[in-house]
Motif scaffolding. Sequence first.
Motif, PDB file in Angstrom:
ATOM      1  N   ASN A 662       1.011  -1.230   0.026  1.00 55.60           N
ATOM      2  CA  ASN A 662       0.048  -0.095  -0.072  1.00 55.60           C
ATOM      3  C   ASN A 662       0.925   1.105   0.049  1.00 55.60           C
ATOM      4  O   ASN A 662       1.412   1.506   1.059  1.00 55.60           O
ATOM      5  CB  ASN A 662      -0.765  -0.064   1.207  1.00 55.60           C
ATOM      6  CG  ASN A 662      -1.984   0.986   0.993  1.00 55.60           C
ATOM      7  OD1 ASN A 662      -1.954   1.982   0.379  1.00 55.60           O
ATOM      8  ND2 ASN A 662      -2.965   0.965   2.182  1.00 55.60           N
ATOM      9  N   GLY A 668      -6.209  -2.272   3.498  1.00 53.93           N
ATOM     10  CA  GLY A 668      -5.645  -3.485   3.321  1.00 53.93           C
ATOM     11  C   GLY A 668      -6.656  -4.425   3.010  1.00 53.93           C
ATOM     12  O   GLY A 668      -7.926  -4.138   3.001  1.00 53.93           O
ATOM     13  N   VAL A 674       0.253  -6.963   5.062  1.00 57.42           N
ATOM     14  CA  VAL A 674       0.398  -5.588   4.497  1.00 57.42           C
ATOM     15  C   VAL A 674       1.622  -4.993   4.667  1.00 57.42           C
ATOM     16  O   VAL A 674       2.126  -4.843   5.774  1.00 57.42           O
ATOM     17  CB  VAL A 674      -0.640  -4.686   5.008  1.00 57.42           C
ATOM     18  CG1 VAL A 674      -0.825  -3.288   4.305  1.00 57.42           C
ATOM     19  CG2 VAL A 674      -2.136  -5.443   4.741  1.00 57.42           C
TER      20      VAL A 674
END
Length: 728
Positions: A662, A668, A674
């Motif tokens: 990200n 997420g 993540v």
Amino acid sequence: MTGVVLPRQNIDRIRAGLSRMCVGVGAWLWGQHARFVLWLPVLLAAGMALYFTLSWEPSIIWAWGAATVVAGCVTARLVWGTGLPVRIGCGVLGAFAAGVLVAWVQAHHMPPFPDLPRRAVHLTGRVLDADAQVLRDGTPSWRVRLADVRFLDGINTGMPPLRRVLVLRLRPDDVCVPAPGDTLLARVMLSPPAFPALPGGYDAQRRAWFDGRAGNARALDDVTCRHGHAPSGLSARIASLRQTMAVRIRAALPGVRGDIAATVLAGADGAIAPGVRDAFADAGLAHLLAVAGLHLAIVMGLVMVGVRMGLALSERAALFWPCRQIAAVCALLAGGGYVIITGAHLPAQRSLFMAGLAVVALMVGRRVVSMRALAVAMTALLCLNAENVAELPLQMSAAAVMALIAGFDALRPYLSAWEHDVAWWRRIGGRLAHPLLASVLAGSACIPVGMAHFGTVQPWFVLANLLAVPLMSVWIMPWGLLSFVLMPPGWEKLALVPMGWGIGLVAWLARQVACLPVARIGVPAIGNGGLALFFAGLCWLCLWGGRGRLLGAVPVALALLSPWWGAQPVVMVSSDARMAGVVSGHVLLTGPGGHPDPFILREWQRVTGLEASVLPDDAGQGPLSCRDGTCRVRERDGDILLLLSARGPGRRSCRDARMVVNLSGQGGCPGVMVIGRFDMWRNGAYALYPDRAGGIRALSDRQERGARPWVMRPGGVGVPDLPMAQAE
């Protein structure tokens, strides 16, 4: 179950066989005892390389342990030095531990990185040297190294000066012409040394740590130059002389020819336009733009020939004076002056050191160029700056010179036979073979080093060097030396103009060769392990004696093939979370946006060896699909989601996702790993690799480098530049 008991005769046969094998190995090693000293710089470099590849910093206890090992090996060698196991064991272990110890001491001797302000700030500093630069867009600019830098705003007012040097780039339209010894006052934006673009990539922070640099600065306005102070100190006077020479050379030769002449004669760093430098690199002629052994050999050879011919004009000098030795000493002094004038860069220092050893050998009647001289020079350079073991100049110099000495040693009987043959065509061929062999040997030895540092191969380097190097030797550099003599009365243009004709011809040749098919082939970069394997094989080929040296070709071949054996990253993310790259087929796609960071892009291309393009806004159902700021990279055991916008993934996008990268912030997929902006701020750049089990392995820069003195804290935070506390 009962054990099997061997008969007494079989046991005696085994013992006799082992004894004969030990005797044979011992005799084989004793046959190489005269070459053991040649391995000293190799083992020192291995210890230094081990220190720099660690992901943790050895404490002082480890340093004391290494010092104890070195002292113990020296003592054992002096007391029990006649036995072969003692000589080999103490030499290998002691030299390796000494390399680790030297690197540790030099790393901890440097001052810490300062905590630079994150806002526009006024500063003042003393100019150490200034170089005229040509930026990527072709605009000229000044790059200045400042010492004793003080900040003049806010909380930084009254703080002690920085202990490190700050590199300042002036605006292209600035009218100030800085000179060594001047005082500059400027409003700048500061930036610490850059983090690596990917785990295991080029470490600019380590280079800055050992160079004594605090960071970089960019002038926001025109700077104020306070002239009138004469340069103090020998280094400042030399820097001022270099700058004056570069200005006069460019005045006599404007354009590209003047830039190349200023680089060769005055060591002007960065003066050549990037397009011209790229053409020379693609043609395999980049070494002509860096003052190194070739230029020094030409200068010393010309001076030695000139002095000896001058002494031969006198009958008394020719009969009673040691003309050869006098000419060699004069050539060495001229070479030392040339190295100082051109900035005393590492390749030139190495060449000058070897030239000094060659002159000493000539004075005492020993062989002039040998592996022993190279070993002494490399040992001295490594002990002076251990970090150079990981840098391009020392690796290129070592590989090229080692290959030249070993290659000509092996081929000398054949070349000598051809040079003294009855047939005229063999005599001519024997003399013409020298420059051809020099180009092939040095260029071939440098190919793996170029693959490791640039990710490129230039197949036409032999053709270009066969034409350019003789022209540099017999035309360009002689006129350049004559310009030194004509500079005091102001007549340098008489020599620089003919020199410019030769430079123009070499530049034309570089452009023509660079335009040939496959002049520049992009390949995946050789990693640190492959580079170490290559040097191990090259050292075995060049330093070992007998036919057994041919075994060194095996690790060299394995090193050349290593980039295609290791796993390549499928997704890369920069440390500032502003740029991501995806390997899709035979293309490297970057985003978001169509203007990637040039430094990061070059580093990613070096590692992957792929051409670059831009991530599509809307792609179909393939290995890579992008839609609405979300890209999906399909892998065998799960997909990688790359979030480029602030929308976040929908429930449908999270299906089959194994990892989310990200770049936009929060968001997420539930239950999925993540990697967000905070992870990149804390751990640096990331690279995602497919593992053997079919999953995805994430590697961060923090995992790769660990906690080392030169690894800055998250965000590039250094040590505050505070005054010492008052003593009670």
